[in-house]
Write an enzyme that holds these catalytic residues in place. Structure first.
Site, PDB file in Angstrom:
ATOM      1  N   ASP A  82      15.096   4.142  -4.504  1.00  0.00           N
ATOM      2  CA  ASP A  82      14.725   5.314  -3.701  1.00  0.00           C
ATOM      3  C   ASP A  82      15.999   6.017  -3.213  1.00  0.00           C
ATOM      4  O   ASP A  82      16.899   5.369  -2.669  1.00  0.00           O
ATOM      5  CB  ASP A  82      13.899   4.806  -2.501  1.00  0.00           C
ATOM      6  CG  ASP A  82      13.244   5.906  -1.707  1.00  0.00           C
ATOM      7  OD1 ASP A  82      12.952   6.962  -2.292  1.00  0.00           O
ATOM      8  OD2 ASP A  82      12.999   5.694  -0.500  1.00  0.00           O
ATOM      9  N   GLY A 217       8.424  11.545   2.210  1.00  0.00           N
ATOM     10  CA  GLY A 217       8.126  11.822   3.623  1.00  0.00           C
ATOM     11  C   GLY A 217       6.641  11.986   3.873  1.00  0.00           C
ATOM     12  O   GLY A 217       6.222  12.887   4.594  1.00  0.00           O
TER      13      GLY A 217
END
Ligand code: G3H
Ligand code: 13P
Ligand code: ZN
Length: 318
Positions: A82, A217
């Site tokens: 990530d 997010g």
């Protein structure tokens, strides 16, 4: 049974109108909580590791635990880097056996983002590994980067097509109003779904059929967990995430991967705080970490079943 890439997962998710959950992992309890939820829902899952998680737990430990999870469950699991910040970290993770890497050049000048992404894509593809990149800037805090709302920029649809064309990247993270962390909206939550639809239409018109989009997010900031943290001595004020119905809508569109980390952190913290509060005399870590693992499982099962819709994706044929 081995780790898989996200390629087939995304093809099936796009066709089926759902998304695959990408959950950040840092330790055994988080891995076990997420994987138990995926198993209970018969769902494919992406386990993702940030740069700071690599530093905290070491890739060898994380990879070994993820291998154990696959052996134990037989699920399709992708191990993903990530927010990889450069070529070296992507290369290292590929060497450690990750099946997917993200290069996040969203803070770079456009041409630099194109050039660095392309280099990583070429390196990864030669080794059968897939790459995610990012275009546009999300607000919020991630690893060493902190972008305030005034400096966030939404993804430009024409630039997205040019970027995919020139880099050959397998999936694209876009900015449409989500942000990292627990404080996503001051007022009403709002995502630019028109922009998402336009990006997809333009990609389709340029020959990128069913191109997978990624949403970072995307934690909902479960208010039950926030309340539990606060009830047991925490101080988390005004935290607000992406409403579940918006994530459901995004999943039914071109979004095939939905990233969630904050929700897992809140669940672990809430359960550990409650455990300490309820049993002040206890000091066996298996008690409080086990409670954290159980709440993560409950939360992830709810996401899979009621939010992103990937239940039974293991049964779906491509
Ligand atoms: O997007 C960022 C993730 O939430 C990872 O956060 O760098 O603190 O592990 P971290
Ligand atoms: P959240 O902070 O909303 O959980 O987002 C996590 C994420 O995007 C990881 O890459
Ligand atoms: Zn992210």
């Amino acid at each position: 049974m081995a780790l898989v890439t996200t390629k087939k997962m995304f093809e099936k998710a796009f066709e089926g109108g759902y998304a695959i959950g990408a959950f950040n992992i840092n330790n055994m309890e988080i891995i076990q909580g997420v994987v138990a939820a995926a198993k209970a829902q018969n769902s494919a899952v992406i386990l993702q590791v940030s740069k700071s998680a690599l530093k905290y737990a070491h890739p060898k430990y994380l990879k070994a635990m993820v291998d154990a999870a696959i052996e134990e469950t037989g699920l399709d699991i992708a191990l993903h880097l990530d927010h990889g910040s450069d070529f070296e970290v992507c290369k290292d993770c590929i060497e450690y056996g990750f099946t997917s890497v993200m290069f996040d050049g969203s803070h770079l000048e456009y041409e630099e983002n194109v050039a660095q992404t392309k280099r990583i894509v070429e390196y990864a593809h030669e080794r059968g590994i897939v790459v995610e990149a990012e275009l546009g800037k999300l607000a919020g805090v991630e690893d060493e980067v902190n972008v305030d709302a005034a400096h966030a920029t939404y993804t430009d649809p024409d630039q997205a097509v040019d970027f995919v064309k020139r880099t050959g990247v397998d999936s694209l993270a876009i900015a449409i109003g989500t942000s990292h962390g627990a404080y996503k909206f001051k007022g009403e939550a709002k995502l630019d779904f028109d922009r998402l639809a336009t990006i997809t239409e333009k990609l389709e018109a340029a020959g990128f059929h069913n191109y997978p989009i990624v949403l970072h997010g995307a934690s909902s900031v479960d208010q039950r967990c926030v309340a539990m943290c606060n009830e047991y001595g925490g101080n988390i004020a005004g935290a607000k995430g992406i409403p579940a119905e918006m994530l459901r809508k995004a999943s039914s569109m071109a979004v095939c991967k939905i990233n969630m980390d904050t929700d897992l952190r809140l669940a672990m913290t809430a359960a550990v705080r409650k455990s300490f509060g309820d049993e002040p005399a206890a000091f066996d870590p298996r008690g409080y970490l086990g409670a954290g693992r159980a709440l993560i499982q409950e939360l992830v099962e709810d996401k899979i079943k009621n939010v992103i819709g990937s239940t039974d994706s293991m049964n779906q044929t491509p």
